[in-house]
Design a protein around this motif. Structure first.
Motif, PDB file in Angstrom:
ATOM      1  N   ARG A 269       6.001  -1.271   6.649  1.00  0.00           N
ATOM      2  CA  ARG A 269       5.864  -2.607   6.015  1.00  0.00           C
ATOM      3  C   ARG A 269       7.045  -3.314   6.541  1.00  0.00           C
ATOM      4  N   ARG A 270       8.170  -2.813   6.617  1.00  0.00           N
ATOM      5  CA  ARG A 270       9.255  -3.993   6.982  1.00  0.00           C
ATOM      6  C   ARG A 270       9.018  -4.739   8.186  1.00  0.00           C
TER       7      ARG A 270
ATOM      8  N   ASP B  66       0.909  -0.928   0.103  1.00  0.00           N
ATOM      9  CA  ASP B  66      -0.081   0.068  -0.101  1.00  0.00           C
ATOM     10  C   ASP B  66       0.959   1.126  -0.152  1.00  0.00           C
ATOM     11  N   PRO B  67       0.465   2.130  -1.060  1.00  0.00           N
ATOM     12  CA  PRO B  67       1.747   3.392  -1.081  1.00  0.00           C
ATOM     13  C   PRO B  67       1.485   4.228   0.240  1.00  0.00           C
TER      14      PRO B  67
ATOM     15  N   ALA C 230      -6.672 -12.816  -4.227  1.00  0.00           N
ATOM     16  CA  ALA C 230      -6.287 -11.200  -4.742  1.00  0.00           C
ATOM     17  C   ALA C 230      -5.940 -10.560  -3.629  1.00  0.00           C
ATOM     18  N   ASP C 231      -6.098 -10.848  -2.391  1.00  0.00           N
ATOM     19  CA  ASP C 231      -5.794  -9.944  -1.038  1.00  0.00           C
ATOM     20  C   ASP C 231      -4.863 -10.562  -0.453  1.00  0.00           C
ATOM     21  N   GLU C 232      -4.299  -9.766   0.515  1.00  0.00           N
ATOM     22  CA  GLU C 232      -3.112 -10.365   1.368  1.00  0.00           C
ATOM     23  C   GLU C 232      -3.419 -11.674   2.056  1.00  0.00           C
ATOM     24  N   GLU C 233      -2.707 -12.554   2.056  1.00  0.00           N
ATOM     25  CA  GLU C 233      -3.028 -13.802   2.334  1.00  0.00           C
ATOM     26  C   GLU C 233      -1.703 -14.704   2.676  1.00  0.00           C
ATOM     27  N   VAL C 234      -1.769 -15.722   3.593  1.00  0.00           N
ATOM     28  CA  VAL C 234      -0.547 -16.604   3.855  1.00  0.00           C
ATOM     29  C   VAL C 234      -0.929 -17.953   3.143  1.00  0.00           C
TER      30      VAL C 234
ATOM     31  N   THR D 130       2.742 -10.149  -4.833  1.00  0.00           N
ATOM     32  CA  THR D 130       2.067  -9.179  -4.123  1.00  0.00           C
ATOM     33  C   THR D 130       0.539  -9.087  -4.206  1.00  0.00           C
ATOM     34  N   ALA D 131      -0.033  -8.552  -3.336  1.00  0.00           N
ATOM     35  CA  ALA D 131      -1.244  -7.891  -3.376  1.00  0.00           C
ATOM     36  C   ALA D 131      -1.477  -6.468  -3.537  1.00  0.00           C
ATOM     37  N   GLY D 132      -2.669  -5.776  -3.476  1.00  0.00           N
ATOM     38  CA  GLY D 132      -2.520  -4.336  -3.475  1.00  0.00           C
ATOM     39  C   GLY D 132      -2.383  -3.741  -4.997  1.00  0.00           C
ATOM     40  N   THR D 133      -2.018  -2.384  -4.673  1.00  0.00           N
ATOM     41  CA  THR D 133      -1.877  -1.545  -5.711  1.00  0.00           C
ATOM     42  C   THR D 133      -0.809  -0.560  -5.783  1.00  0.00           C
ATOM     43  N   HIS D 134       0.227  -0.564  -6.578  1.00  0.00           N
ATOM     44  CA  HIS D 134       1.488   0.314  -6.445  1.00  0.00           C
ATOM     45  C   HIS D 134       1.856   0.644  -7.810  1.00  0.00           C
ATOM     46  N   GLY D 135       2.274   1.957  -8.008  1.00  0.00           N
ATOM     47  CA  GLY D 135       2.744   2.546  -8.916  1.00  0.00           C
ATOM     48  C   GLY D 135       1.657   2.551 -10.092  1.00  0.00           C
ATOM     49  N   ASP D 136       0.286   2.565  -9.481  1.00  0.00           N
ATOM     50  CA  ASP D 136      -0.967   2.542 -10.196  1.00  0.00           C
ATOM     51  C   ASP D 136      -1.014   1.219 -10.960  1.00  0.00           C
ATOM     52  N   ILE D 137      -0.492   0.284 -10.459  1.00  0.00           N
ATOM     53  CA  ILE D 137      -0.687  -1.138 -11.308  1.00  0.00           C
ATOM     54  C   ILE D 137      -1.263  -1.953 -10.282  1.00  0.00           C
ATOM     55  N   GLN D 138      -2.491  -2.481 -10.492  1.00  0.00           N
ATOM     56  CA  GLN D 138      -3.164  -3.539  -9.609  1.00  0.00           C
ATOM     57  C   GLN D 138      -2.330  -4.696  -9.891  1.00  0.00           C
ATOM     58  N   GLN D 139      -2.078  -5.223  -8.567  1.00  0.00           N
ATOM     59  CA  GLN D 139      -1.435  -6.545  -8.636  1.00  0.00           C
ATOM     60  C   GLN D 139      -2.124  -7.941  -8.616  1.00  0.00           C
ATOM     61  N   ALA D 140      -1.598  -8.921  -9.039  1.00  0.00           N
ATOM     62  CA  ALA D 140      -2.326 -10.255  -9.454  1.00  0.00           C
ATOM     63  C   ALA D 140      -2.696 -10.976  -8.169  1.00  0.00           C
TER      64      ALA D 140
END
Length: 263
Positions: free
Chosen positions: A19-20, A11-12, A228-232, A200-210
């Motif tokens: 995040r670390r 998440d930007p 599509a979402d955060e998951e383990v 990764t999940a989410g969107t960064h650099g205006d690119i939706q992640q798979a």
């Protein structure tokens, strides 16, 4: 062997440091796994090109420190995904790290195939030159990153170097998700190896992640796939299945190398 793939959301609006810390806590929460894998460039986002220069760090910088500590605390082998490395000469690299359960770095892999054609990563970062494998107690990992997945010769080289489990850390875009699944299965089938591909999940650099991290066995069967979402995603792997597959269907022995095209 228990493997946990952490499909972290980038998440930007979340700082790199936050995040670390969060990624480290997610790793520690996987205590009991044998192998934990994070995705590509999760500190900044694979398409967040404008952040690369500012967030670049030395090999043994804050991401290295946090991941080494998390691996030791969890007692796991950790493929810590990748981060933007700034080498001593100033060159930026997309670099993955692997740590032992004692928190010792056992490998660093600089991404060989840079994405972007004539822009983005392809012009901002240097290219790695070495194939990297890591021997674990139950299997040997072969390391690859995102765009590498499109180049089968790299994976053949990893298998020739002893790899039985191919780990792909990625920041793959949603608009090419069908390629992600197809290529992960292809690399597993043609190399008769497990493929652990985490995005990764989410969107960064205006690119939706798979998202849709995936685990494929040596026969090409999908053992598990995330949404599509955060998951383990946690999967039990049979380390003997690679050997058994290669013995039962010894296609790798029939490779014909050194063929040439007619003039």
């Amino acid at each position: 062997m228990r493997a946990s793939l952490i499909q972290i959301a980038v998440d930007p609006d979340e700082s790199v440091e936050a995040r670390r810390v969060r990624a480290a806590s997610l790793v520690v929460a996987q205590r009991g796994a044998d192998l934990v894998v994070l995705p590509e460039l999760w500190p900044v986002g694979a398409f967040a090109y404008t952040a690369f220069e500012a967030e670049a760090e030395p090999l043994e910088g804050p991401t290295h420190e946090a991941m080494a500590k998390a691996a030791a605390e969890a007692g796991v082998w950790l493929h810590a995904g990748s981060f933007v490395e700034r080498a001593d000469d100033g060159t930026l690299y997309n670099t993955s790290l692997v740590f032992s359960p004692e928190g010792e770095r056992t490998a660093a892999y600089r991404k060989i195939h840079r994405f972007g054609f004539d822009q983005g990563e392809a012009v901002m970062m240097g290219a790695g030159e070495e194939l990297v494998t890591v021997a674990l107690p139950d299997t040997t990992l072969g390391l690859a990153t995102c765009y590498d997945l499109r180049f089968p010769e790299q994976f053949r080289g990893l298998v020739d170097a002893g790899a039985e489990t191919l780990v792909v850390a990625a920041g793959w875009p949603e608009r090419r998700r069908s390629h992600w699944t197809l290529l992960a299965q292809a690399r597993a089938v043609e190399n008769q190896a497990y493929v652990l591909a985490v995005g990764t999940a989410g969107t960064h650099g205006d690119i939706q992640q798979a998202g849709h991290s995936i685990v494929v066995d040596p026969w090409g069967e999908v053992l598990a796939q995330a949404g599509a979402d955060e998951e383990v995603l946690t999967v039990e792997l049979d380390a003997d299945k690679v050997r058994a597959t290669r013995e039962q269907f010894p296609a790798l022995k029939d490779r014909r190398l050194g063929l040439t095209s007619p003039l």
